[in-house]
Design a protein around this motif. Sequence first.
Motif, PDB file in Angstrom:
ATOM      1  N   TRP A   9       0.839  -1.197   0.000  1.00 45.60           N
ATOM      2  CA  TRP A   9       0.000   0.000   0.000  1.00 45.60           C
ATOM      3  C   TRP A   9       0.869   1.240   0.000  1.00 45.60           C
ATOM      4  O   TRP A   9       2.017   1.205   0.410  1.00 45.60           O
ATOM      5  CB  TRP A   9      -0.983   0.007   1.159  1.00 45.60           C
ATOM      6  CG  TRP A   9      -0.399  -0.017   2.537  1.00 45.60           C
ATOM      7  CD1 TRP A   9       0.053  -1.107   3.209  1.00 45.60           C
ATOM      8  CD2 TRP A   9      -0.214   1.087   3.428  1.00 45.60           C
ATOM      9  NE1 TRP A   9       0.499  -0.758   4.462  1.00 45.60           N
ATOM     10  CE2 TRP A   9       0.345   0.593   4.622  1.00 45.60           C
ATOM     11  CE3 TRP A   9      -0.472   2.453   3.343  1.00 45.60           C
ATOM     12  CZ2 TRP A   9       0.645   1.397   5.703  1.00 45.60           C
ATOM     13  CZ3 TRP A   9      -0.173   3.253   4.434  1.00 45.60           C
ATOM     14  CH2 TRP A   9       0.376   2.724   5.596  1.00 45.60           C
ATOM     15  N   VAL A 135      -4.891   1.571  -1.094  1.00 47.98           N
ATOM     16  CA  VAL A 135      -4.824   0.161  -1.464  1.00 47.98           C
ATOM     17  C   VAL A 135      -6.216  -0.281  -1.916  1.00 47.98           C
ATOM     18  O   VAL A 135      -7.207   0.392  -1.624  1.00 47.98           O
ATOM     19  CB  VAL A 135      -4.308  -0.684  -0.264  1.00 47.98           C
ATOM     20  CG1 VAL A 135      -5.320  -0.710   0.860  1.00 47.98           C
ATOM     21  CG2 VAL A 135      -3.896  -2.078  -0.676  1.00 47.98           C
ATOM     22  N   ARG A 159      -2.053  -1.910  -6.042  1.00 50.97           N
ATOM     23  CA  ARG A 159      -2.433  -0.503  -5.856  1.00 50.97           C
ATOM     24  C   ARG A 159      -3.809  -0.217  -6.421  1.00 50.97           C
ATOM     25  O   ARG A 159      -4.237  -0.864  -7.364  1.00 50.97           O
ATOM     26  CB  ARG A 159      -1.379   0.383  -6.518  1.00 50.97           C
ATOM     27  CG  ARG A 159      -0.035   0.229  -5.846  1.00 50.97           C
ATOM     28  CD  ARG A 159       0.973   1.224  -6.372  1.00 50.97           C
ATOM     29  NE  ARG A 159       2.218   1.059  -5.666  1.00 50.97           N
ATOM     30  CZ  ARG A 159       3.287   0.457  -6.163  1.00 50.97           C
ATOM     31  NH1 ARG A 159       3.261  -0.012  -7.383  1.00 50.97           N
ATOM     32  NH2 ARG A 159       4.374   0.352  -5.448  1.00 50.97           N
TER      33      ARG A 159
END
Length: 160
Positions: A9, A135, A159
């Motif tokens: 993330w 995320v 992502r």
Amino acid sequence: MKGYWHKEWEQGRRFILKIKPGRRLKESLSQFVAERGIKYAVITSAVGSVSQVHLRGIKAGARLPITEARMNQHRIEGPLELVGLEGNLVPDESGQIDCHLHILVAKSSGEVLGGHLFDAEVFASCEIILSEALVAGIERHPSKSGGVPTIFIQEGEDRP
């Protein structure tokens, strides 16, 4: 490698949040993230004082799955020093933000208690450092093997 799942993330926005006396901790956090469109976040620091703390711990010798019979719930009137609060805020199956928090509180004697936080009321002040996580593909679902809601990580793109 087997035995774990992961998701990378990116750091999003960071906030310093001060919750006023008398406010419910989890309700205030949920309201704050909803108003700002935050889907995923982690608490990196929290200090202050709380009262009316409702938490739980897993009984010694408990086995999986974790059930109500294998946990002890505690209600502590306080006031207590908030010496630690950590956790994550992740959407559940319906898309609602679920605050999974663990708390450490200290009595005036110095005795420290902690566990999974159901809720608490802010006593004098609560100062939280909150970091947004950018995320996708993570949700909290009930775990059949664990018996409690845990995060599930979808495979694929890390992502959003």
